[in-house]
Structures are given as C-alpha cells and as structure tokens.
Design a protein around this motif. Structure first.
Motif, mmCIF file in Angstrom:
data_model
loop_
_atom_site.group_PDB
_atom_site.id
_atom_site.type_symbol
_atom_site.label_atom_id
_atom_site.label_comp_id
_atom_site.label_asym_id
_atom_site.label_seq_id
_atom_site.Cartn_x
_atom_site.Cartn_y
_atom_site.Cartn_z
ATOM 1 N N GLU A 48 10.612 -1.049 -2.989
ATOM 2 C CA GLU A 48 11.387 0.061 -2.434
ATOM 3 C C GLU A 48 11.028 0.312 -0.982
ATOM 4 N N THR A 49 9.757 0.091 -0.646
ATOM 5 C CA THR A 49 9.334 0.337 0.733
ATOM 6 C C THR A 49 9.985 -0.654 1.706
ATOM 7 N N ASN A 50 10.248 -1.885 1.248
ATOM 8 C CA ASN A 50 10.996 -2.831 2.088
ATOM 9 C C ASN A 50 12.376 -2.270 2.407
ATOM 10 N N SER A 51 13.035 -1.779 1.361
ATOM 11 C CA SER A 51 14.369 -1.209 1.533
ATOM 12 C C SER A 51 14.320 0.040 2.403
ATOM 13 N N MET A 52 13.266 0.840 2.240
ATOM 14 C CA MET A 52 13.122 2.065 3.032
ATOM 15 C C MET A 52 13.053 1.752 4.524
ATOM 16 N N VAL A 53 12.186 0.813 4.881
ATOM 17 C CA VAL A 53 12.048 0.435 6.289
ATOM 18 C C VAL A 53 13.347 -0.188 6.802
ATOM 19 N N GLU A 54 13.972 -1.025 5.974
ATOM 20 C CA GLU A 54 15.222 -1.660 6.384
ATOM 21 C C GLU A 54 16.289 -0.626 6.722
ATOM 22 N N GLU A 55 16.399 0.426 5.928
ATOM 23 C CA GLU A 55 17.417 1.442 6.176
ATOM 24 C C GLU A 55 17.218 2.120 7.523
ATOM 25 N N PHE A 56 15.970 2.445 7.851
ATOM 26 C CA PHE A 56 15.733 3.110 9.124
ATOM 27 C C PHE A 56 15.886 2.147 10.300
ATOM 28 N N MET A 57 15.605 0.871 10.085
ATOM 29 C CA MET A 57 15.837 -0.121 11.136
ATOM 30 C C MET A 57 17.330 -0.280 11.386
ATOM 31 N N GLU B 261 0.822 -1.206 0.000
ATOM 32 C CA GLU B 261 0.000 0.000 0.000
ATOM 33 C C GLU B 261 0.859 1.260 0.000
ATOM 34 N N ALA B 262 1.936 1.231 0.784
ATOM 35 C CA ALA B 262 2.839 2.382 0.814
ATOM 36 C C ALA B 262 3.512 2.586 -0.535
ATOM 37 N N GLN B 263 3.879 1.464 -1.182
ATOM 38 C CA GLN B 263 4.536 1.563 -2.488
ATOM 39 C C GLN B 263 3.584 2.152 -3.536
ATOM 40 N N LEU B 264 2.321 1.756 -3.490
ATOM 41 C CA LEU B 264 1.336 2.290 -4.438
ATOM 42 C C LEU B 264 1.185 3.800 -4.280
ATOM 43 N N SER C 45 3.309 12.368 0.705
ATOM 44 C CA SER C 45 4.482 13.234 0.605
ATOM 45 C C SER C 45 5.543 12.839 1.633
ATOM 46 N N SER C 46 5.089 12.498 2.831
ATOM 47 C CA SER C 46 6.021 12.051 3.879
ATOM 48 C C SER C 46 6.721 10.756 3.461
ATOM 49 N N LEU C 47 5.945 9.832 2.889
ATOM 50 C CA LEU C 47 6.528 8.570 2.430
ATOM 51 C C LEU C 47 7.601 8.809 1.373
ATOM 52 N N LEU D 174 15.243 9.845 1.578
ATOM 53 C CA LEU D 174 16.266 9.826 2.621
ATOM 54 C C LEU D 174 16.876 8.429 2.761
ATOM 55 N N ALA D 175 16.021 7.391 2.668
ATOM 56 C CA ALA D 175 16.498 6.008 2.789
ATOM 57 C C ALA D 175 17.492 5.684 1.684
ATOM 58 N N LYS D 176 17.239 6.180 0.475
ATOM 59 C CA LYS D 176 18.163 5.921 -0.638
ATOM 60 C C LYS D 176 19.507 6.581 -0.393
ATOM 61 N N ILE D 177 19.498 7.761 0.228
ATOM 62 C CA ILE D 177 20.762 8.430 0.571
ATOM 63 C C ILE D 177 21.519 7.609 1.610
ATOM 64 N N LEU D 178 20.804 7.132 2.637
ATOM 65 C CA LEU D 178 21.440 6.303 3.671
ATOM 66 C C LEU D 178 22.031 5.031 3.079
ATOM 67 N N LYS D 179 21.286 4.394 2.175
ATOM 68 C CA LYS D 179 21.766 3.162 1.566
ATOM 69 C C LYS D 179 23.000 3.417 0.709
ATOM 70 N N ARG D 180 22.973 4.513 -0.062
ATOM 71 C CA ARG D 180 24.118 4.821 -0.909
ATOM 72 C C ARG D 180 25.374 5.038 -0.070
ATOM 73 N N ARG D 181 25.219 5.729 1.058
ATOM 74 C CA ARG D 181 26.371 5.974 1.938
ATOM 75 C C ARG D 181 26.914 4.668 2.514
#
Length: 848
Positions: A579-588, A513-516, A529-531, A537-544
């Motif tokens: 992408e949402t899986n990766s997003m949550v993973e980065e913040f975890m 649902e978040a991905q949609l 917009s928050s998502l 931000l998660a993509k920046i964290l992952k790239r670093r």
C-alpha cells in the motif's frame, strides 16, 4: 590578406542582386610540428620523432588522409599506432557536412593528446588556399586543395633538421592518387599503407571494404532488385507512389517488418531502422503477417537458397482476404542506420580461411561478411563489426572488424554488449564534467534554506549549458542494470547534497518499514498517524482517478539479490508492491499533474509535457481474442470502458488470470511521449485519464525532469530564465550454471509453431518451440481465429497454465539464450521429463 569575390544572383521576383563574399587569408597559421623553426607557434602537436614501422615508409613521416579515408576508415585512424596525423580544414569541413557520427569521432581523436593529431587551417593560409576553377566540381577543388596542402608541408619542412621526414597523402581515390603522383607527392592507398605496418598486422582487419577489394567476396549472381536513384525516390514520395518510413524488423520474424514487408527480396537489403522508400504491391500480392517465430538457428546459407526461402515464406502465409495486410517492397534506401554491431563470428568458421560470417547479437540484423586473419583467437570473443556496403549479388552485407569486447559469457563483456547494443552512453565522466561537482566539504547556505524543496533537487547543482548539463542531456536517463548503475550525472552522492535537505524530516523509512507502522495497531505515534492519514488520502486520490477512467495495468518487475563479494546475482524474485508503494505513487502523480498545469499556465508555448495517445482499435485485437477465449468481453471504446472491463474480468479457480489480462493490455498501449505545449493541442494522458501531465519527480534519473524543474523555478520566481529554456538480457547471467529450473507459467501468445510463456516468478517471457530443426517435428494444427495450436492431440490456448523447464542454452556460441521446454501437459515425443529440482529451491539466507 582579404580576398573578395563578387557575383550576381537572380531573385525570385526577377531582379538582380549583387553578392560579395570575403575570404580572409593569413601568413601566421602554424604548421604544428616540433621540427619547425619558421612558425612562431606557442605549442606543437606533431612530434620530431615521427617513426611508424612501415615497409613502405621506412623514414619518419606525417600522414594526411583525404576526406573519404576519414569517412570510411575512421576505425583504422583511431588505432594508437597511427600518430602524427594532419587533418586539413578542408577535410574537417567535408566530414562535418557528410557524417555527424564520424565528425564527433574525429573531433575526439584531435583532442586525444597521445595521438598527436593536428588540425591545419589550410583554407585560411595564404599559401594553401585555392580558388575553384571554372568547370571544376566542388569535390575536385577540395582534392586539389588537399594536394596543395601536402605539397606545402613537404616544402615547408624540407629545410628543417627533419632527418628525412616526409608528408604522406593517404587516399583511396584513384584519380586523386594519380594527380598527386604527377605532382611528385608521396601517396598511398589506405589499404597499401595499413598492410605495410609491421607492429600491428591485425589492423588490416579494421579496413572498411572499398570498391577495389570487395568485389570478390560475393557471388556474381544478382539476388536483389536495384535500388532506385534518389531523384526518382523523391519524386515518387512527392507524387504518392512511394511511401517513406523507418524499417523496423519484427522481433519474432527477422524476414518480416511493417508496412508489411516480407521476405528477402521485398526487404531488399534494408537493415533495422534504415529510412526506406516503399512501393505498395498490387492487392492480389498482399499477404498476412507471419505467425511463425523464427529460431534463427539455421546454418549460414548460400545465395542460391534465396528463391527457395521466398517460396517457403509465401506458402506459410496463404490466408483469406480478411487477414491480408497492405504489403510492399523496398525500392530505395533514403538513410542508412549502419552502426558498429556487437556479436560473434559464426561457429562454423573455417580456420584456414580469412573470410567469415559474423552473427550480430541483435537478431533483427543480418549476418555480415568480414575478412579477418584473427579468426582462431576471436572464435570465443564478443566483437564489434561495421557494415561497409551490401552489393546486389551478396546475400549478406560486407563489413570489417572494429574491435574485440572480451570473452563471451563474461559478465563485464556481456554488460558492455548490452550497453552498446542499446546505445547507452557509458563512458567515464570527463574532467570538465567532474569540475562542476560541489566542492567538498559542502553545506547548505542560508539562501538554500529559503527555498522549500520536496524532492532531491539535483537541478540546484546542474546549471544550464555547463559541461555536466550537456553530458546529462546527451545521456537522457539513468540506466539500471544488475549490479551496475549508469548514472545520468557525475557522482552526486556527496553526503546531503542529493537528499531532502530543506525539509524538517521526522523519519526516514523504507516502504516496508512504513507499511509495518500502518499495519501495527499498537503504534499511534505522530509519524505513524501521519502515515495512516496520507494513506487514506492516497486511496481517495486513486479512487477519483479510476472513476475518471485511469487504467491499472500490470508489468512484472523483478529484483536481484547480489552477492556482496562476487557481485553476481544469487536470487531473483518479483517485486512486491505494498500500500505504501501506491501511496507514494499517488502523491508523485499529483505532483507531476500540478507542476504540469503550473508550467503550462506560465509557459503556454514552451512547457515540456508528456502525453499518452489512445491506441487504435486494431491494437486491442489480441486482448479481445484472449478474453473471448474465456467467455469474457473487453470494451475498448474509452479508457474508462477498458478499465471497467478489466476490473470484472475474472475466471473462477484462476486468480492469476486478471493479472495476465492486464499484462496483455499493457502490450496494446501506445508509447507515451514528451512534447512542447506550443506544438501540439492534444495534451491528454490516456493511461492516467489526466488532461495534462509531465515528469517532475525524478530529476536524478531523467533529464526531462531537470528541464521541468527549471521551468517551474522560473514560474515561481526561484530562478532566472535563459534562452534555451523557452529487455531481459541480464537474466542470462542469473540462470547460468544453475541447471534446469522447473517452473509454472501461463501462455501469453499462441503462434503457428510455438507458444510464448510468461513465468510470473521471474517476470520472464520465453518461447517453447514445437517444430524440429530437421522438419520432422510433431503434427501441428494452427487456428488463427482462436488463436489455438494443436500439438499432436493437445490444444494450447491463451492463458493455459503450463509447466516448463528453464535453462541457459550455451550450445550455440553465437547466441546464449534462455531455453524453455515443455514439461506439462505431457505430450509423448514433445514434453521433456520432469527435471530434478534446481539449486534455486534452496533459498539462501539473505541480508535484509
């Protein structure tokens, strides 16, 4: 009454020290019997009506087993028929010192009300305590103390309205038995007494084999070298001539293990996970690890086949010096890892015989000889068997039947086997544990709202040291099975208690649902917009992280769709990551790293952290060979070099190649481990390229996270401290009764006689064998350097695409298994015809 004993002891400095030991004796210790009128007891355990149907003891009687009977016959003592048992303090103490597992089972028996097991404190009773006599061994003194207690009970109860009740001593020690008989005591050996029981003749099967009844089960030919005495082993380890380690059998070849240990003679009766002493062989006797995958479908062999098997194994492993590894032999067993094993009786059992071979479910464990009179009724059952010993003249260890688990192939039975074989605690939660659940209706208090919570705060309810906490620490983790959950905690699904109840939540969304929302350009509300902001931000964290050398590896995860009525799996597919899986993973990951640093800053000596060691270079050999087979090079000097190599490892026209390579890279990794910050200086997490890490985000499924929560709570002033703070088996059910499935896969490993194939659709690995049982299979040529395997005129290499049939083979009742057979490439006499499409091609409509 107080008894004191004084003796002197010489100190290391040469002085003399006087030691006084005091022992308190009492007159008011209860006997525990309902018959007794002398003891002023508030409650009783032993019944007046103590009748057990026995051809030897036709009168009411209580049983007193000695220490060795408890240690070796605990399976018998657990039977419901054996009631009114007296466990002496002498026995309880000895069992505690000699076997922690048996001690736990004995304590459970004592607390089981229906069993009527009473603990008598004979060591502090004035009339049953005995001093150790000069020249008397501790064991002889304890045997005498047991006999004195039996005699006291008989005299103590003789004047009651006992209707002829007697106390019977059960022992397997011939010397103890003779002395008891000389003293006028009623005494039987355990086997004698159990065979006399009329109501449950099958209980005889549970008898552990003793020296008296095991000698005639095996041949007289000596098959194995004698184990060295413990004193010699200890001296050898200290002097460096012997090595000590845990024996771990190879999954592919049950006749092989590392150091390298290879062949029955060199394994010398070691069983998977025994702690053994190993002597290295001379260099000229070193061998190469076997490239053969053993099918373990041979019939049970006689002892005389051992030499032939040893020669055959040696011939298969002749190799040049470069391939040889340090090879040793087991010279002694330091600690046995024997436990009850799940499995089945051998399919070739003789109905009229009472002696049979049991085949364990774990292929790394040898077959076990047992005696049972229930063979016909147990033929299609999963059962448990315990090992009693392994004589030098027996090809297999000796054991005894423990209990039946249910019909083979039944979903509940196979789940039970899976849990037992992997030592997963799965008993129901006790009332003591359940008593600490929040009382309903439960609601959030103002004090709760004052603390910000950003994950499910289970630790709020689990206070240190209570029954729920102790049970969770024993379980360690939540275990997820197909259609079943073995929870870390008692049911905490009490409404809002386990959810994010302090956060002002604006939406509750699934990953999909978040991905949609993120992908739908027409949606621009605050939540969406928050998502998108979080995702950016998660993509920046992952790239670093990746720039620092973090690895992106691959391990396939499958998901089952379960029928809502039968609870059987009806479809399986690989989990899709968005992408949402990766997003949550980065913040975890960020949360875990941040919490790790915080608790380390506060508790530099006792922070619970998690590290991932860098693999040794040798671990990457198979990965380097695999990449080289496609003309690519993998650099493994650092995690960054490995990550960069994997990123550019691509093959035109083979898009799945990079995923396969990352799967192989995962196999090269070391196991990540928990550690205490004060006991290690290397905190680095190799896979994440992080200097510090811990587990914080999953307290519902990991007990380690609970400990980290408690450390963090103290670090931020939210709680006080306390002293203690400082495989793929389920797939069988899915493929059952579905006929042949025709699927594409890729070769992960090449062996001398087989290929190991990965089926991406199911996340399933299987072995396609090429050698026949009758030794008349196709012509095979194996090149270890490649590695490649030529079958007739076709050469197989790592990453080759193949097509196989997948089915459940239940022809061998000992081991139902996933069977793979080659369809393509087509090799005459080897490949099987293309099967008709299986039922899975018709996809059922599933609820979303």
């Amino acid at each position: 009454m107080l008894r004191s004993k004084t003796f002197v002891k010489k100190t290391r400095s040469g002085g003399i020290r006087k030691i006084v030991r005091e022992h308190y004796l009492r007159d008011d210790i209860w006997c525990g019997s309902e018959l007794c009128t002398e003891c002023k007891q508030e409650s009783t355990v032993l019944l007046k009506d103590a009748c057990i149907e026995s051809s030897l003891c036709t009168f009411p009687h209580y049983l007193i087993p000695d220490t060795n009977v408890v240690l070796h016959q605990i399976d018998v003592l657990e039977d419901p028929q054996l009631r009114n048992v007296i466990i002496l303090q002498t026995v309880l103490q000895e069992v505690r010192h000699r076997s922690a597992p048996v001690y736990k089972r004995l304590k459970d028996l004592i607390h089981e009300q229906e069993k009527h097991v009473y603990t008598f404190t004979n060591e502090h009773h004035r009339e049953t305590y005995v001093e150790r006599e000069p020249g008397e061994s501790a064991n002889d003194r304890n045997d005498r103390a047991i006999r004195v207690a039996v005699d006291w009970y008989n005299h103590h109860l003789e004047n009651t309205e006992s209707d002829g009740l007697k106390v019977v001593l059960i022992t397997n020690d011939q010397g103890n038995k003779e002395k008891a008989e000389e003293g006028g005591l009623l005494v039987y050996k355990c086997e004698e007494y159990v065979k006399s029981l009329l109501a449950n003749p099958e209980l005889v099967d549970r008898l552990a084999l003793t020296n008296d009844n095991k000698n005639d089960i095996s041949s007289s030919k000596v098959l194995f070298p004698e184990h060295f005495p413990l004193a010699r082993i200890q001296a050898g380890i200290k002097g460096g001539t012997f090595l000590q380690g845990t024996y771990r059998a190879s999954r592919d070849n049950y006749l092989e293990a590392t150091v390298l240990l290879q062949g029955l003679q060199n394994l010398n009766r070691a069983i998977h996970q025994d702690v053994v002493a190993v002597q290295l062989l001379p260099r000229e006797q070193w061998v190469a690890p076997s490239s053969i995958v053993l099918q373990d479908e041979r019939e049970a062999k006689d002892e005389e086949t051992t030499e032939e098997e040893e020669k055959e194994q040696a011939m298969k492993n002749i190799a040049d010096d470069a391939a040889r590894k340090p090879t040793g032999r087991v010279v002694g067993i330091i600690k046995r890892n024997w436990r009850p094993f799940c499995g089945m009786l051998n399919s070739s059992l003789i109905k009229e015989s009472t002696r049979h071979l049991f085949t364990p479910a774990d292929r790394r464990v040898p077959r076990i000889r047992i005696e049972t009179r229930q063979a016909s009724s147990l033929a299609d059952q999963r059962i448990m068997v315990a090992i009693d010993g392994w004589p030098r003249h027996s090809r297999y260890p000796n054991g005894h039947f423990v209990r039946s688990l249910g019909a083979a192939g039944d979903k509940e039975t196979e789940t039970e086997v899976l849990l037992l074989e992997h030592d997963v605690p799965h008993q129901d939660f006790s009332q003591a544990v359940l008593s600490f659940l929040p009382k309903m209706p439960w609601s959030i208090t103002p004090e709760d709202r004052a603390v910000g919570v950003h994950i499910a705060d289970v630790s709020h309810f689990i206070r240190p040291g209570n029954a729920m906490d102790l049970e969770a620490s024993n379980r360690g983790t939540t275990v997820y099975l197909c259609g079943r959950l073995q929870s870390l905690f008692a049911t905490l699904q009490c409404g809002e208690a386990c959810f994010l109840f302090v956060i002002n939540s604006k939406a509750s969304l699934t990953y999909a649902e978040a991905q949609l929302r993120i992908d739908d350009a027409t949606m621009n509300d605050d939540v969406t917009s928050s998502l998108r902001g979080l995702n950016k931000l998660a993509k920046i964290l992952k790239r670093r992280r990746i720039e620092k050398g973090a690895l992106t590896l691959s391990s396939l995860e499958v998901r089952f769709h379960i029928d809502s009525e039968t609870h059987d799996p009806i479809d399986v597919h690989t989990k899709e990551l968005m992408e949402t899986n990766s997003m949550v993973e980065e913040f975890m990951l960020l949360a875990n790293i941040s919490v790790a640093q915080k608790i380390y800053d506060e508790f530099s000596e006792c922070a619970l952290l998690r590290k991932h060691p860098a693999p040794p270079p040798s671990n990457y050999e198979i990965l380097s060979k695999a990449a080289k087979s496609k003309g690519l090079a993998i650099h493994t000097d650092s995690a960054k070099a490995l990550a960069d190599s994997l990123d550019v490892a691509k093959v035109d026209g083979f898009p799945y190649f990079n995923t396969l390579l990352r799967v192989l890279a995962t196999r090269c990794m070391m196991q990540a481990v928990y550690f205490c910050s004060g006991m290690d200086s290397d905190f680095h997490h190799y896979g994440l390229a992080s200097p510090i890490y811990t587990h914080f985000t999953s307290p519902i499924r990991r007990y380690s996270d609970i400990v980290v929560h408690r450390l963090l709570a103290v670090a931020i002033g939210a709680d006080g401290t306390y002293p203690d703070l400082t495989d793929k088996h389920k797939l069988s059910l899915f493929f059952k009764s579905r006929g042949l499935l025709n699927e594409e896969g890729f070769i992960l490993f090449v062996r001398k006689n087989a290929i190991i194939v990965l089926i991406p659709k199911f996340g399933l690995e299987g072995t396609v064998f090429f050698d026949g049982k009758d030794k008349t299979g196709p012509k095979l040529v194996f090149d270890e350097e490649g590695p490649t395997l030529m079958v007739e005129q076709h050469t197989f290499k790592i990453f080759d695409k193949v097509k196989v049939t997948i089915s459940l083979d239940d022809s061998n009742i000992q081991h139902q298994k996933i069977r793979m057979s080659l369809v393509e490439p087509v090799i005459p006499g080897v490949s099987v015809p293309v099967p008709e499409v299986g039922p899975l091609s018709k996809k059922p409509k599933l609820d979303r």
